[in-house]
Design an enzyme around this catalytic site. Structure first.
Site, PDB file in Angstrom:
ATOM      1  N   GLY A   4       0.767  -1.297  -0.065  1.00 54.06           N
ATOM      2  CA  GLY A   4      -0.138  -0.023  -0.019  1.00 54.06           C
ATOM      3  C   GLY A   4       0.794   1.280  -0.008  1.00 54.06           C
ATOM      4  O   GLY A   4       1.937   1.424   0.446  1.00 54.06           O
ATOM      5  N   GLN A  11       3.096   9.969   1.299  1.00 52.53           N
ATOM      6  CA  GLN A  11       4.490   9.250   1.235  1.00 52.53           C
ATOM      7  C   GLN A  11       5.164   9.830   0.265  1.00 52.53           C
ATOM      8  O   GLN A  11       6.617   9.672   0.328  1.00 52.53           O
ATOM      9  CB  GLN A  11       4.165   7.746   1.396  1.00 52.53           C
ATOM     10  CG  GLN A  11       3.499   7.201   2.706  1.00 52.53           C
ATOM     11  CD  GLN A  11       3.457   5.752   2.402  1.00 52.53           C
ATOM     12  OE1 GLN A  11       2.334   5.165   2.059  1.00 52.53           O
ATOM     13  NE2 GLN A  11       4.405   4.996   3.168  1.00 52.53           N
ATOM     14  N   CYS A  64       5.684   0.004   7.215  1.00 50.77           N
ATOM     15  CA  CYS A  64       5.393   0.894   6.452  1.00 50.77           C
ATOM     16  C   CYS A  64       6.570   1.447   5.647  1.00 50.77           C
ATOM     17  O   CYS A  64       7.815   1.189   6.312  1.00 50.77           O
ATOM     18  CB  CYS A  64       4.947   2.027   7.299  1.00 50.77           C
ATOM     19  SG  CYS A  64       4.559   3.544   6.487  1.00 50.77           S
ATOM     20  N   LEU A  65       6.411   1.666   4.505  1.00 50.72           N
ATOM     21  CA  LEU A  65       7.426   2.284   3.496  1.00 50.72           C
ATOM     22  C   LEU A  65       8.132   3.364   3.818  1.00 50.72           C
ATOM     23  O   LEU A  65       9.708   3.571   3.834  1.00 50.72           O
ATOM     24  CB  LEU A  65       7.072   2.302   2.250  1.00 50.72           C
ATOM     25  CG  LEU A  65       6.554   0.928   1.315  1.00 50.72           C
ATOM     26  CD1 LEU A  65       5.929   1.285  -0.052  1.00 50.72           C
ATOM     27  CD2 LEU A  65       7.669  -0.005   1.240  1.00 50.72           C
ATOM     28  N   HIS A  96      -4.640   2.015   7.579  1.00 48.90           N
ATOM     29  CA  HIS A  96      -3.192   2.126   7.582  1.00 48.90           C
ATOM     30  C   HIS A  96      -3.029   3.341   6.551  1.00 48.90           C
ATOM     31  O   HIS A  96      -2.445   4.500   6.927  1.00 48.90           O
ATOM     32  CB  HIS A  96      -2.203   1.074   6.991  1.00 48.90           C
ATOM     33  CG  HIS A  96      -0.725   1.436   7.123  1.00 48.90           C
ATOM     34  ND1 HIS A  96       0.058   1.067   8.397  1.00 48.90           N
ATOM     35  CD2 HIS A  96      -0.018   2.326   6.450  1.00 48.90           C
ATOM     36  CE1 HIS A  96       1.001   1.458   8.050  1.00 48.90           C
ATOM     37  NE2 HIS A  96       1.378   2.295   6.738  1.00 48.90           N
ATOM     38  N   GLU A  97      -3.446   3.274   5.175  1.00 45.75           N
ATOM     39  CA  GLU A  97      -3.104   4.196   4.197  1.00 45.75           C
ATOM     40  C   GLU A  97      -4.096   5.358   4.707  1.00 45.75           C
ATOM     41  O   GLU A  97      -3.715   6.623   4.276  1.00 45.75           O
ATOM     42  CB  GLU A  97      -3.210   3.644   2.951  1.00 45.75           C
ATOM     43  CG  GLU A  97      -2.607   2.458   2.425  1.00 45.75           C
ATOM     44  CD  GLU A  97      -1.226   2.644   2.774  1.00 45.75           C
ATOM     45  OE1 GLU A  97      -0.616   3.604   2.785  1.00 45.75           O
ATOM     46  OE2 GLU A  97      -0.790   1.399   3.036  1.00 45.75           O
ATOM     47  N   HIS A 125      -2.312   8.036   6.725  1.00 42.97           N
ATOM     48  CA  HIS A 125      -1.089   8.683   5.992  1.00 42.97           C
ATOM     49  C   HIS A 125      -1.865   9.876   5.610  1.00 42.97           C
ATOM     50  O   HIS A 125      -1.397  10.951   5.673  1.00 42.97           O
ATOM     51  CB  HIS A 125      -0.561   7.781   4.857  1.00 42.97           C
ATOM     52  CG  HIS A 125       0.554   6.861   5.373  1.00 42.97           C
ATOM     53  ND1 HIS A 125       1.685   7.379   6.045  1.00 42.97           N
ATOM     54  CD2 HIS A 125       0.761   5.581   5.212  1.00 42.97           C
ATOM     55  CE1 HIS A 125       2.344   6.391   5.987  1.00 42.97           C
ATOM     56  NE2 HIS A 125       1.891   5.277   5.617  1.00 42.97           N
TER      57      HIS A 125
HETATM   58 NI    NI Z   1       2.627   3.360   5.574  1.00 45.85          NI
END
Ligand code: NI
Length: 172
Positions: free
Chosen positions: A46, A51, A91-92, A133-134, A137
């Site tokens: 995701g 991000q 998370c990235l 989660h997204e 963000h």
């Molecule tokens: Ni994330």
């Protein structure tokens, strides 16, 4: 398609609240394509526009094993949720950290797809976790915000150390 740079914690830009997309035009379609490319390359399941430093409500997700179920959520809105579950999340933008977070077990979300068409989706398990989660963000929130202050301090130390090491020139 372009692979975009992903912001990393503690970059303050990750705290920006994203604005709704007014019109799903070619610029947004290109953004979605680039976000999929960036997510698959990372690799991740995701990615939120926040991000990659674009502060619009755009999310891409693919939780399938073989990367064949791309899902795009523009201006997502959770219209129903039930239950509670705990899941290990990463998370990235927070590399190498995996921690358990409590989320709703099932969510019903309304969003626009890449063509600007509205749809409603019922999600559970990993997909439900990923959507929540997204969507966080887009509100400038990270999964590490859910941890206890003590746990968070420990992780913060590790993250800052990793970041210092990464920014040092290679010793040859
Ligand atoms: Ni994330």
């Amino acid at each position: 398609m372009t692979i975009l740079d992903i912001l990393h914690y503690p970059d303050k830009r990750l705290r920006t609240v994203a604005k709704p997309v007014e019109k799903v035009d070619d610029t947004i379609k290109k953004l979605v394509d680039d976000m999929f490319e960036t997510m698959y390359t990372a690799p991740g399941i995701g990615l939120a526009a926040t991000q990659i430093n674009v502060h619009l409500q755009v999310i891409v997700i693919d939780v399938s094993e073989d990367k064949t179920q791309p899902l795009c959520l523009i201006n997502p809105e959770i219209i129903a949720e039930e239950g509670i579950e705990s899941c290990d999340e990463g998370c990235l933008s927070v590399p190498d950290i995996y921690e358990t977070v409590e989320r709703s077990e099932k969510v019903t979300v309304k969003a626009l797809d890449q063509n600007g068409d509205e749809y409603t989706l019922q999600a559970n398990e990993l997909l439900a976790v990923c959507i929540q989660h997204e969507m966080d963000h887009l509100q400038g929130k990270l999964f590490v915000d859910y941890l206890s202050p003590l746990k968070f301090q420990r992780i913060k130390k590790r993250l800052l150390k990793a970041q210092r090491e990464a920014s040092q020139p290679a010793v040859l």
